[in-house]
Motif scaffolding. Structure first.
Motif, PDB file in Angstrom:
ATOM      1  N   CYS A   9      -6.326  11.079   5.554  1.00 48.76           N
ATOM      2  CA  CYS A   9      -6.100   9.711   6.020  1.00 48.76           C
ATOM      3  C   CYS A   9      -5.396   9.720   7.373  1.00 48.76           C
ATOM      4  CB  CYS A   9      -5.256   8.941   5.004  1.00 48.76           C
ATOM      5  SG  CYS A   9      -4.996   7.210   5.443  1.00 48.76           S
ATOM      6  N   LYS A  10      -5.931   8.910   8.309  1.00 45.50           N
ATOM      7  CA  LYS A  10      -5.326   8.798   9.643  1.00 45.50           C
ATOM      8  C   LYS A  10      -4.851   7.378   9.930  1.00 45.50           C
ATOM      9  CE  LYS A  10      -7.472  12.764  11.754  1.00 45.50           C
ATOM     10  NZ  LYS A  10      -8.412  13.243  12.772  1.00 45.50           N
ATOM     11  N   CYS A  12      -6.129   4.388   9.838  1.00 45.27           N
ATOM     12  CA  CYS A  12      -6.921   3.454  10.647  1.00 45.27           C
ATOM     13  C   CYS A  12      -6.915   2.046  10.046  1.00 45.27           C
ATOM     14  CB  CYS A  12      -8.352   3.953  10.821  1.00 45.27           C
ATOM     15  SG  CYS A  12      -9.355   3.922   9.318  1.00 45.27           S
ATOM     16  N   GLY A  13      -6.755   1.940   8.724  1.00 46.01           N
ATOM     17  CA  GLY A  13      -6.680   0.644   8.069  1.00 46.01           C
ATOM     18  C   GLY A  13      -8.015  -0.015   7.784  1.00 46.01           C
ATOM     19  N   LEU A  14      -9.118   0.658   8.068  1.00 48.34           N
ATOM     20  CA  LEU A  14     -10.431   0.047   7.819  1.00 48.34           C
ATOM     21  C   LEU A  14     -10.645  -0.255   6.339  1.00 48.34           C
ATOM     22  CD1 LEU A  14     -12.687   2.095  10.250  1.00 48.34           C
ATOM     23  CD2 LEU A  14     -11.995  -0.296  10.470  1.00 48.34           C
ATOM     24  N   CYS A  15     -10.220   0.636   5.477  1.00 46.01           N
ATOM     25  CA  CYS A  15     -10.395   0.410   4.040  1.00 46.01           C
ATOM     26  C   CYS A  15      -9.641  -0.842   3.593  1.00 46.01           C
ATOM     27  CB  CYS A  15      -9.958   1.628   3.240  1.00 46.01           C
ATOM     28  SG  CYS A  15      -8.243   2.137   3.489  1.00 46.01           S
ATOM     29  N   HIS A  17      -8.719  -3.397   5.494  1.00 47.50           N
ATOM     30  CA  HIS A  17      -9.319  -4.576   6.135  1.00 47.50           C
ATOM     31  C   HIS A  17     -10.588  -5.048   5.417  1.00 47.50           C
ATOM     32  CE1 HIS A  17     -10.465  -7.329   9.322  1.00 47.50           C
ATOM     33  NE2 HIS A  17     -11.668  -6.809   9.265  1.00 47.50           N
ATOM     34  N   TYR A  35       0.868  10.627   9.415  1.00 45.02           N
ATOM     35  CA  TYR A  35       0.297   9.285   9.340  1.00 45.02           C
ATOM     36  C   TYR A  35       0.759   8.567   8.076  1.00 45.02           C
ATOM     37  CZ  TYR A  35      -3.100  10.930  12.807  1.00 45.02           C
ATOM     38  OH  TYR A  35      -3.697  11.440  13.932  1.00 45.02           O
ATOM     39  N   CYS A  56     -14.593   4.471   5.628  1.00 47.13           N
ATOM     40  CA  CYS A  56     -13.571   5.463   5.982  1.00 47.13           C
ATOM     41  C   CYS A  56     -14.176   6.541   6.887  1.00 47.13           C
ATOM     42  CB  CYS A  56     -12.993   6.106   4.724  1.00 47.13           C
ATOM     43  SG  CYS A  56     -11.734   7.355   5.101  1.00 47.13           S
ATOM     44  N   PRO A  57     -13.737   6.596   8.154  1.00 44.95           N
ATOM     45  CA  PRO A  57     -14.302   7.589   9.063  1.00 44.95           C
ATOM     46  C   PRO A  57     -13.893   9.022   8.738  1.00 44.95           C
ATOM     47  CG  PRO A  57     -12.530   6.391  10.141  1.00 44.95           C
ATOM     48  CD  PRO A  57     -12.753   5.742   8.801  1.00 44.95           C
ATOM     49  N   GLU A  58     -12.866   9.188   7.935  1.00 46.50           N
ATOM     50  CA  GLU A  58     -12.373  10.527   7.579  1.00 46.50           C
ATOM     51  C   GLU A  58     -12.872  10.986   6.209  1.00 46.50           C
ATOM     52  OE1 GLU A  58     -10.884  12.243   9.918  1.00 46.50           O
ATOM     53  OE2 GLU A  58     -11.007  10.456  11.170  1.00 46.50           O
TER      54      GLU A  58
END
Length: 72
Positions: A9-10, A12-15, A17, A35, A56-58
């Motif tokens: 996890c980095k 990013c907060g996309l999950c 959002h 992070y 999730c980009p990661e």
């Protein structure tokens, strides 16, 4: 059920959002890379839609849905 691979996890907060049920949150927990990680705040509200996994980009999230029951 949702599982986070915390080391990936980095923050990013996309999950968080994109969660339609708003059952995810950014936590105060910090992973080994420094992070603040995402986590689930209400497992019961999760509908196992897998949107969090998809965005999730990661690739840090795994979603396991409950087995569907057949007719009784």
């Amino acid at each position: 059920m949702i599982e986070f691979e915390e080391i990936r996890c980095k923050a990013c907060g996309l999950c968080v959002h994109f969660c339609p049920k708003k059952c995810l949150e950014m936590t105060e927990k910090i992973n080994a890379k420094g992070y603040k990680i995402a986590g689930i705040k209400d497992q019961d509200a999760c509908i196992a839609c897998s949107i969090c996994h998809t965005v999730c980009p990661e690739v840090a999230i795994r979603v396991y849905g409950a087995e569907k029951e057949g007719p009784k």
